[in-house]
Design a protein around this motif. Structure first.
Motif, short mmCIF file in Angstrom:
data_model
loop_
_atom_site.label_atom_id
_atom_site.label_comp_id
_atom_site.label_asym_id
_atom_site.label_seq_id
_atom_site.Cartn_x
_atom_site.Cartn_y
_atom_site.Cartn_z
N VAL A 35 0.85 -1.18 0.00
CA VAL A 35 0.00 0.00 0.00
C VAL A 35 0.89 1.24 0.00
CG1 VAL A 35 -1.91 -1.15 1.17
CG2 VAL A 35 -0.16 -0.02 2.53
N GLY A 36 0.36 2.30 -0.54
CA GLY A 36 1.20 3.49 -0.62
C GLY A 36 0.39 4.77 -0.71
N TRP A 37 1.11 5.87 -0.59
CA TRP A 37 0.54 7.20 -0.75
C TRP A 37 1.33 7.94 -1.84
CZ3 TRP A 37 -3.80 8.98 1.65
CH2 TRP A 37 -4.25 8.25 2.76
N TYR A 38 0.59 8.58 -2.72
CA TYR A 38 1.17 9.46 -3.72
C TYR A 38 0.62 10.87 -3.47
CZ TYR A 38 2.78 5.56 -6.64
OH TYR A 38 3.44 4.45 -7.13
N ARG A 39 1.26 11.85 -4.06
CA ARG A 39 0.74 13.21 -4.01
C ARG A 39 0.97 13.92 -5.33
NH1 ARG A 39 4.94 16.11 0.29
NH2 ARG A 39 6.77 16.19 -1.10
N GLN A 40 0.10 14.88 -5.58
CA GLN A 40 0.23 15.65 -6.81
C GLN A 40 -0.09 17.10 -6.52
OE1 GLN A 40 -2.12 14.28 -10.15
NE2 GLN A 40 -0.75 15.25 -11.61
N ALA A 41 0.89 17.95 -6.79
CA ALA A 41 0.69 19.38 -6.65
C ALA A 41 0.31 19.96 -8.02
CB ALA A 41 1.97 20.04 -6.14
N PRO A 42 -0.35 21.11 -8.04
CA PRO A 42 -0.77 21.71 -9.32
C PRO A 42 0.41 21.91 -10.27
CG PRO A 42 -1.83 22.83 -7.49
CD PRO A 42 -0.83 21.89 -6.89
N GLY A 43 0.25 21.44 -11.51
CA GLY A 43 1.29 21.62 -12.50
C GLY A 43 2.42 20.62 -12.43
N LEU A 44 2.36 19.71 -11.47
CA LEU A 44 3.44 18.74 -11.31
C LEU A 44 2.93 17.33 -11.49
CD1 LEU A 44 5.31 20.22 -8.20
CD2 LEU A 44 5.81 20.56 -10.63
N GLN A 45 3.86 16.40 -11.72
CA GLN A 45 3.48 15.00 -11.85
C GLN A 45 3.17 14.39 -10.49
OE1 GLN A 45 6.72 13.10 -14.01
NE2 GLN A 45 5.57 13.28 -15.92
N ARG A 46 2.37 13.36 -10.51
CA ARG A 46 2.10 12.62 -9.28
C ARG A 46 3.38 11.94 -8.83
NH1 ARG A 46 -3.42 9.23 -8.91
NH2 ARG A 46 -4.09 11.24 -9.74
N GLU A 47 3.69 12.02 -7.55
CA GLU A 47 4.93 11.44 -7.04
C GLU A 47 4.64 10.51 -5.86
OE1 GLU A 47 7.63 14.36 -5.47
OE2 GLU A 47 6.19 15.16 -4.05
N LEU A 48 5.49 9.50 -5.75
CA LEU A 48 5.36 8.55 -4.66
C LEU A 48 5.87 9.17 -3.37
CD1 LEU A 48 4.78 5.65 -3.70
CD2 LEU A 48 7.12 5.07 -4.39
N THR A 78 -7.18 -0.53 6.50
CA THR A 78 -6.96 0.91 6.52
C THR A 78 -5.47 1.21 6.46
OG1 THR A 78 -8.98 1.26 7.80
CG2 THR A 78 -7.38 3.05 7.79
N VAL A 79 -5.14 2.24 5.71
CA VAL A 79 -3.77 2.71 5.57
C VAL A 79 -3.70 4.12 6.14
CG1 VAL A 79 -1.84 3.06 3.97
CG2 VAL A 79 -3.66 1.44 3.39
N TYR A 80 -2.62 4.42 6.83
CA TYR A 80 -2.45 5.74 7.44
C TYR A 80 -1.18 6.41 6.93
CZ TYR A 80 -5.73 3.64 10.76
OH TYR A 80 -6.80 3.01 11.32
N LEU A 81 -1.20 7.72 6.97
CA LEU A 81 0.01 8.49 6.71
C LEU A 81 0.09 9.59 7.76
CD1 LEU A 81 2.49 8.79 4.82
CD2 LEU A 81 1.19 10.58 3.63
N GLN A 82 0.98 9.42 8.71
CA GLN A 82 1.22 10.44 9.73
C GLN A 82 2.22 11.43 9.16
OE1 GLN A 82 0.05 10.98 12.97
NE2 GLN A 82 1.28 12.84 12.97
N MET A 83 1.83 12.70 9.09
CA MET A 83 2.67 13.73 8.50
C MET A 83 3.03 14.76 9.56
SD MET A 83 0.76 14.23 4.82
CE MET A 83 -0.66 15.02 5.55
#
Length: 123
Positions: A35-48, A78-83
């Motif tokens: 399982v994983g989390w990706y993120r994508q900011a405006p104008g940028l590619q989705r990143e792991l 359930t998957v969590y991401l503590q930031m």
């Protein structure tokens, strides 16, 4: 039909913490799946951002290592991401992903995605 629903995003100040959750439903071998989390900011590619294999192996993006922690509860599917120590560069839409595959030395995304949850960090 497999569904992933993320929650926990929001607007926070720099230095704050947030915990994202991803609830998985449907028929799949969740406990054995990476399982994983990706993120994508405006104008940028989705990143792991982070990966947690079924066997407990973790991988983090160098941009978040030491600040973010990925975890899972197999009983709750359930998957969590503590930031922690969030900064404005962490602003993005965060997506949960299930079924990632490891092709040494990289992880490739899996077939199941959520719709994402927005995280915005103000300076």
């Amino acid at each position: 039909q497999v569904q992933l629903v993320e929650s926990g995003g929001g607007l926070v100040q720099a230095g704050s913490s947030l915990t994202l959750s991803c609830v998985v439903s449907g028929s799949l071998p969740f406990s054995n799946s990476a399982v994983g989390w990706y993120r994508q900011a405006p104008g940028l590619q989705r990143e792991l951002v982070a990966v947690l294999s079924g066997g407990g192996r973790m991988h983090y993006s160098p941009y978040v290592e030491g600040r973010f922690v990925i975890s899972r509860d197999n009983a709750k599917k359930t998957v969590y991401l503590q930031m922690n120590s969030l900064n404005p560069e962490d602003t993005a839409r965060y997506y949960c992903n299930v079924g990632l595959r490891f092709y040494d030395p990289n992880w490739d995304y899996g077939p199941y995605w959520g719709r994402g949850t927005q995280v915005t960090v103000s300076a």
